[in-house]
Design a protein around this motif. Structure first.
Motif, PDB file in Angstrom:
ATOM      1  N   ALA A 143       0.833  -1.203   0.000  1.00  0.00           N
ATOM      2  CA  ALA A 143       0.000   0.000   0.000  1.00  0.00           C
ATOM      3  C   ALA A 143       0.873   1.262   0.000  1.00  0.00           C
ATOM      4  O   ALA A 143       1.998   1.260   0.466  1.00  0.00           O
ATOM      5  CB  ALA A 143      -0.911   0.005   1.221  1.00  0.00           C
ATOM      6  N   THR A 144       0.330   2.335  -0.523  1.00  0.00           N
ATOM      7  CA  THR A 144       0.991   3.628  -0.498  1.00  0.00           C
ATOM      8  C   THR A 144      -0.044   4.726  -0.505  1.00  0.00           C
ATOM      9  O   THR A 144      -1.089   4.544  -1.125  1.00  0.00           O
ATOM     10  CB  THR A 144       1.940   3.788  -1.693  1.00  0.00           C
ATOM     11  OG1 THR A 144       2.566   5.075  -1.605  1.00  0.00           O
ATOM     12  CG2 THR A 144       1.230   3.677  -3.031  1.00  0.00           C
ATOM     13  N   PRO A 145       0.184   5.873   0.143  1.00  0.00           N
ATOM     14  CA  PRO A 145       1.340   6.138   0.991  1.00  0.00           C
ATOM     15  C   PRO A 145       1.118   5.739   2.439  1.00  0.00           C
ATOM     16  O   PRO A 145       2.011   5.938   3.257  1.00  0.00           O
ATOM     17  CB  PRO A 145       1.479   7.658   0.880  1.00  0.00           C
ATOM     18  CG  PRO A 145       0.071   8.126   0.725  1.00  0.00           C
ATOM     19  CD  PRO A 145      -0.632   7.065  -0.073  1.00  0.00           C
ATOM     20  N   SER A 167      15.004   0.402  -0.625  1.00  0.00           N
ATOM     21  CA  SER A 167      15.095   1.118  -1.904  1.00  0.00           C
ATOM     22  C   SER A 167      15.304   2.612  -1.723  1.00  0.00           C
ATOM     23  O   SER A 167      16.047   3.239  -2.474  1.00  0.00           O
ATOM     24  CB  SER A 167      13.823   0.868  -2.730  1.00  0.00           C
ATOM     25  OG  SER A 167      12.675   1.371  -2.057  1.00  0.00           O
ATOM     26  N   HIS A 168      14.610   3.210  -0.763  1.00  0.00           N
ATOM     27  CA  HIS A 168      14.741   4.655  -0.513  1.00  0.00           C
ATOM     28  C   HIS A 168      14.112   4.947   0.836  1.00  0.00           C
ATOM     29  O   HIS A 168      13.492   4.071   1.454  1.00  0.00           O
ATOM     30  CB  HIS A 168      14.098   5.470  -1.640  1.00  0.00           C
ATOM     31  CG  HIS A 168      12.611   5.317  -1.784  1.00  0.00           C
ATOM     32  ND1 HIS A 168      12.015   4.140  -2.169  1.00  0.00           N
ATOM     33  CD2 HIS A 168      11.591   6.192  -1.571  1.00  0.00           C
ATOM     34  CE1 HIS A 168      10.701   4.305  -2.206  1.00  0.00           C
ATOM     35  NE2 HIS A 168      10.413   5.539  -1.834  1.00  0.00           N
ATOM     36  N   LEU A 169      14.300   6.186   1.299  1.00  0.00           N
ATOM     37  CA  LEU A 169      13.992   6.464   2.709  1.00  0.00           C
ATOM     38  C   LEU A 169      12.608   7.043   2.947  1.00  0.00           C
ATOM     39  O   LEU A 169      12.321   7.507   4.052  1.00  0.00           O
ATOM     40  CB  LEU A 169      15.075   7.373   3.310  1.00  0.00           C
ATOM     41  CG  LEU A 169      16.438   6.664   3.439  1.00  0.00           C
ATOM     42  CD1 LEU A 169      17.506   7.630   3.958  1.00  0.00           C
ATOM     43  CD2 LEU A 169      16.336   5.452   4.366  1.00  0.00           C
ATOM     44  N   ALA A 220       8.922   6.916   4.186  1.00  0.00           N
ATOM     45  CA  ALA A 220       8.457   6.089   5.305  1.00  0.00           C
ATOM     46  C   ALA A 220       7.727   4.837   4.847  1.00  0.00           C
ATOM     47  O   ALA A 220       7.797   3.795   5.508  1.00  0.00           O
ATOM     48  CB  ALA A 220       7.546   6.921   6.210  1.00  0.00           C
ATOM     49  N   ASP A 221       7.034   4.917   3.709  1.00  0.00           N
ATOM     50  CA  ASP A 221       6.272   3.735   3.283  1.00  0.00           C
ATOM     51  C   ASP A 221       7.175   2.606   2.767  1.00  0.00           C
ATOM     52  O   ASP A 221       6.678   1.535   2.396  1.00  0.00           O
ATOM     53  CB  ASP A 221       5.178   4.101   2.256  1.00  0.00           C
ATOM     54  CG  ASP A 221       5.705   4.726   0.985  1.00  0.00           C
ATOM     55  OD1 ASP A 221       6.790   5.344   1.006  1.00  0.00           O
ATOM     56  OD2 ASP A 221       5.021   4.616  -0.054  1.00  0.00           O
ATOM     57  N   HIS A 222       8.495   2.842   2.795  1.00  0.00           N
ATOM     58  CA  HIS A 222       9.452   1.790   2.420  1.00  0.00           C
ATOM     59  C   HIS A 222      10.473   1.496   3.516  1.00  0.00           C
ATOM     60  O   HIS A 222      11.275   0.584   3.365  1.00  0.00           O
ATOM     61  CB  HIS A 222      10.196   2.175   1.134  1.00  0.00           C
ATOM     62  CG  HIS A 222       9.285   2.291  -0.037  1.00  0.00           C
ATOM     63  ND1 HIS A 222       9.219   1.349  -1.036  1.00  0.00           N
ATOM     64  CD2 HIS A 222       8.345   3.226  -0.333  1.00  0.00           C
ATOM     65  CE1 HIS A 222       8.290   1.702  -1.913  1.00  0.00           C
ATOM     66  NE2 HIS A 222       7.748   2.837  -1.511  1.00  0.00           N
ATOM     67  N   SER A 223      10.469   2.297   4.583  1.00  0.00           N
ATOM     68  CA  SER A 223      11.565   2.158   5.557  1.00  0.00           C
ATOM     69  C   SER A 223      11.141   2.281   7.016  1.00  0.00           C
ATOM     70  O   SER A 223      11.952   2.029   7.904  1.00  0.00           O
ATOM     71  CB  SER A 223      12.648   3.211   5.264  1.00  0.00           C
ATOM     72  OG  SER A 223      12.112   4.530   5.413  1.00  0.00           O
ATOM     73  N   GLY A 237      11.708  -0.670  -6.939  1.00  0.00           N
ATOM     74  CA  GLY A 237      11.593   0.372  -5.921  1.00  0.00           C
ATOM     75  C   GLY A 237      10.563   1.382  -6.401  1.00  0.00           C
ATOM     76  O   GLY A 237       9.648   1.029  -7.164  1.00  0.00           O
ATOM     77  N   ASP A 238      10.697   2.631  -5.988  1.00  0.00           N
ATOM     78  CA  ASP A 238       9.816   3.691  -6.486  1.00  0.00           C
ATOM     79  C   ASP A 238      10.595   4.508  -7.507  1.00  0.00           C
ATOM     80  O   ASP A 238      11.669   5.020  -7.200  1.00  0.00           O
ATOM     81  CB  ASP A 238       9.404   4.636  -5.347  1.00  0.00           C
ATOM     82  CG  ASP A 238       8.225   4.102  -4.551  1.00  0.00           C
ATOM     83  OD1 ASP A 238       7.875   2.927  -4.717  1.00  0.00           O
ATOM     84  OD2 ASP A 238       7.665   4.894  -3.750  1.00  0.00           O
ATOM     85  N   THR A 239      10.033   4.666  -8.681  1.00  0.00           N
ATOM     86  CA  THR A 239      10.762   5.424  -9.708  1.00  0.00           C
ATOM     87  C   THR A 239       9.862   5.795 -10.873  1.00  0.00           C
ATOM     88  O   THR A 239       8.903   5.084 -11.184  1.00  0.00           O
ATOM     89  CB  THR A 239      11.962   4.602 -10.245  1.00  0.00           C
ATOM     90  OG1 THR A 239      12.666   5.377 -11.220  1.00  0.00           O
ATOM     91  CG2 THR A 239      11.540   3.286 -10.871  1.00  0.00           C
ATOM     92  N   THR A 243       2.904  -3.493  -8.562  1.00  0.00           N
ATOM     93  CA  THR A 243       2.812  -3.312  -7.118  1.00  0.00           C
ATOM     94  C   THR A 243       2.718  -1.831  -6.796  1.00  0.00           C
ATOM     95  O   THR A 243       2.796  -0.990  -7.699  1.00  0.00           O
ATOM     96  CB  THR A 243       4.038  -3.970  -6.421  1.00  0.00           C
ATOM     97  OG1 THR A 243       3.812  -4.004  -5.011  1.00  0.00           O
ATOM     98  CG2 THR A 243       5.335  -3.217  -6.724  1.00  0.00           C
ATOM     99  N   HIS A 244       2.520  -1.497  -5.504  1.00  0.00           N
ATOM    100  CA  HIS A 244       2.550  -0.102  -5.081  1.00  0.00           C
ATOM    101  C   HIS A 244       1.548   0.709  -5.902  1.00  0.00           C
ATOM    102  O   HIS A 244       1.829   1.795  -6.383  1.00  0.00           O
ATOM    103  CB  HIS A 244       3.984   0.418  -5.278  1.00  0.00           C
ATOM    104  CG  HIS A 244       4.325   1.640  -4.487  1.00  0.00           C
ATOM    105  ND1 HIS A 244       4.170   2.908  -4.989  1.00  0.00           N
ATOM    106  CD2 HIS A 244       4.860   1.789  -3.259  1.00  0.00           C
ATOM    107  CE1 HIS A 244       4.602   3.790  -4.096  1.00  0.00           C
ATOM    108  NE2 HIS A 244       5.009   3.140  -3.031  1.00  0.00           N
ATOM    109  N   VAL A 245       0.376   0.105  -6.074  1.00  0.00           N
ATOM    110  CA  VAL A 245      -0.684   0.737  -6.855  1.00  0.00           C
ATOM    111  C   VAL A 245      -1.330   1.820  -5.991  1.00  0.00           C
ATOM    112  O   VAL A 245      -1.713   1.566  -4.847  1.00  0.00           O
ATOM    113  CB  VAL A 245      -1.711  -0.337  -7.295  1.00  0.00           C
ATOM    114  CG1 VAL A 245      -2.933   0.303  -7.910  1.00  0.00           C
ATOM    115  CG2 VAL A 245      -1.057  -1.316  -8.266  1.00  0.00           C
TER     116      VAL A 245
HETATM  117 ZN   LIG Z   1       6.497   4.417  -2.028  1.00  0.00          ZN
END
Ligand SMILES: [Zn+2]
Length: 250
Positions: free
Chosen positions: A11-13, A60-62, A64-67, A161-163, A215-217
């Protein structure tokens, strides 16, 4: 044996009641990698492995929804019933100072480095965990961010990751067996930091990926829409990274 990917959440965000933020467990034989530690993923991770048995964490990156669950993992590792050596942690430049700032209320890294053995990523970083080879490439997300390709026994899985769409991701994913690609955006906008579902399909096609898992829809798309829209641009099989699901390479 091949690779196995279990979706802890995507899920995001922010997490929903039945879907934590981004996090995946990647397994190869006895090797276990926690890939992104988004909000709420530490709980479901333990359905599949104990923290004692985790071999490494890759971030992947900092955002919050990934770390964010690195913060709770730190308390588990240092102040609870977990007995193990430091967990190797791979993440973007600045991750050690970021964790120290939050967890020690200052610049001291020492308690953080008692929990995590930190390696900061750079474009082209390579490492081997068990028999799992990891290659990280810088991607376009407005902050330092990475995609990763995991290889073992002649099969590979690549995670965006997110990109925004970018050449490094296509190169990283070249001929990969499985592309796990974000599809956050419902529409193209000027300063894209994400893929639309069509972009995910295009990236999979350009890279000649064997299958695509979106993913991350984002909140303005349904999983069904994301799969249908990605499928309009990619001829291989397309699935949605439903929380709790496991995908295995042959
Ligand atoms: Zn994200």
């Amino acid at each position: 044996m091949g690779l196995s990917l279990t979706v802890l959440g995507c899920a995001t965000p922010y997490p929903s009641t039945d879907n934590p933020c981004s996090g995946y467990l990647l397994e190869h034989n006895d090797t276990r990698l926690w890939m992104d530690a988004g909000t709420g993923t530490l709980g479901p991770l333990q359905r599949h492995t104990r923290l004692e048995d985790l071999d490494a964490i890759w971030i992947s990156h900092l955002h919050a929804d990934h770390s964010a669950d690195l913060l709770t993992a730190y308390y588990a590792l240092l102040f609870a019933d977990i007995e193990r050596d430091r967990i190797p942690l791979f993440g973007p430049p600045g991750i050690a100072d970021r964790l120290a700032g939050f967890l020690t209320n200052g610049p001291q890294r020492s308690p953080v480095e008692d929990a995590f053995e930190i390696t900061e990523l750079h474009d082209g970083h390579e490492t081997t965990i068990g028999q799992l080879r990891l290659i990280s490439r810088a991607v376009h997300h407005g902050i330092p961010a990475f995609g990763v390709r995991a290889e073992a026994d002649g099969v590979s899985l690549t995670y965006s990751g997110d990109t925004a769409p970018c050449p490094n991701l296509v190169e990283l994913a070249r001929d990969t067996d499985v592309l796990l690609c974000e599809a956050e955006s419902a529409e193209k906008t000027q300063d894209m930091a994400h893929h639309t579902p069509e972009d995910a399909g295009d990236t999979a096609t350009s890279a000649n990926a064997g299958r695509l898992i979106v993913t991350h829809v984002g909140r303005f798309l349904s999983p069904q829409q994301a799969v249908a829209r990605a499928s309009s641009r990619y001829r291989g099989p397309v699935d949605y990274a439903a929380p709790g699901s496991t995908f295995s390479t042959p």
